[in-house]
Design a protein around this motif. Structure first.
Motif, mmCIF file in Angstrom:
data_model
loop_
_atom_site.group_PDB
_atom_site.id
_atom_site.type_symbol
_atom_site.label_atom_id
_atom_site.label_comp_id
_atom_site.label_asym_id
_atom_site.label_seq_id
_atom_site.Cartn_x
_atom_site.Cartn_y
_atom_site.Cartn_z
ATOM 1 N N VAL A 1 -34.851 -2.834 5.608
ATOM 2 C CA VAL A 1 -34.315 -3.955 6.382
ATOM 3 C C VAL A 1 -35.317 -5.111 6.337
ATOM 4 O O VAL A 1 -36.491 -4.933 6.692
ATOM 5 N N LYS A 34 -33.808 -13.178 6.451
ATOM 6 C CA LYS A 34 -32.892 -13.150 7.597
ATOM 7 C C LYS A 34 -32.624 -14.568 8.087
ATOM 8 O O LYS A 34 -33.539 -15.291 8.492
ATOM 9 N N SER A 79 -29.233 -16.193 13.549
ATOM 10 C CA SER A 79 -27.925 -15.777 14.082
ATOM 11 C C SER A 79 -27.125 -14.921 13.102
ATOM 12 O O SER A 79 -25.913 -14.770 13.258
ATOM 13 N N LYS A 80 -27.789 -14.369 12.096
ATOM 14 C CA LYS A 80 -27.109 -13.469 11.172
ATOM 15 C C LYS A 80 -27.829 -12.133 11.116
ATOM 16 O O LYS A 80 -29.017 -12.033 11.418
ATOM 17 N N ASP A 81 -27.079 -11.099 10.713
ATOM 18 C CA ASP A 81 -27.693 -9.777 10.588
ATOM 19 C C ASP A 81 -28.691 -9.762 9.437
ATOM 20 O O ASP A 81 -28.541 -10.481 8.444
#
Length: 219
Positions: A86, A120, A123-125
């Motif tokens: 991630v 990243k 406001s986004k995954d």
């Protein structure tokens, strides 16, 4: 006569049955070359009993890319586990997984895995990519875009493998008593030293010195 024969057979079978193997707790304190606790060393105890251990079940683990680091820096995972990478940084990252140490220098060009993760956005995954670990052994993680980034995965088929904590300690439960081999692996090693030996008793506590002197991770 029949009763005496049955008793004799029962006694003979009990004498021929293997002795029960008692489970023990092994506590190891691993030290760096300077005598300080060695963090993130992987300790593997291999009983020399002839009894094949049950391989640990695969798990789903997460390794983050955060502030130009792999977090956690070292993971110990069973063969067959799935790892989700991630990227929590706002810039792109790359993930290259190759065999660690000398094995990586001699590895085939297609050995390991490669991933690319977008940064990243607000406001986004976060971007996520998965890898399944199919082979036992140590894997070094890097990023082609940021050469200072390093991490490690120790992939194991042993139920008695664990990494040391901040005090350099490793605790293993349910280890069969008796003679065993002791492996200590660390990401700073180029060549893994030959295994040592130990005798596992009901409660075994040892201090293990090494020649490893880890470099400091950037804050």
């Amino acid at each position: 006569m029949t009763r005496h024969f049955a008793l004799a057979a029962l006694l003979a079978s009990s004498l021929m049955a293997p002795l029960a193997v008692h489970a023990a707790t092994v506590q190891l304190t691993v030290l760096a070359r300077d005598g300080q606790p060695l963090v993130d060393a992987v300790v593997v105890v291999e009983p020399i009993s002839g009894i094949a251990p049950v391989a640990p079940a695969p798990v789903h683990a997460t390794i983050q890319q955060l502030k130009m680091q792999f977090v956690p820096g070292t993971s110990v995972l069973p063969v067959g586990s799935r790892v989700s990478f991630v990227n929590l940084d706002s810039w792109d990252h790359h993930v290259r997984g190759v065999p660690a140490g000398l094995s990586g220098l001699n590895a085939a060009p297609d050995a390991g895995f490669e991933l690319r993760l977008d940064g990243k956005a607000t406001s986004k995954d976060a971007a996520v990519a998965d890898v399944t670990l199919t082979r036992a052994g140590a894997v070094q993680l890097g990023c082609h875009l940021h050469s200072s980034m390093r991490g490690f995965i120790f992939v194991t088929d042993s139920p008695w493998a664990v990494k040391t904590d901040a005090q350099g300690m490793a605790m293993l439960q349910d280890v069969p008593e008796g003679a065993a081999r002791l492996r200590v692996w660390h990401g700073e090693q180029i060549i893994e030293p030959a295994p040592g030996t130990l005798t596992v008793t009901r409660v075994t506590a040892l201090t293990v010195p090494t020649q490893v002197q880890p470099r400091r991770r950037r804050p």
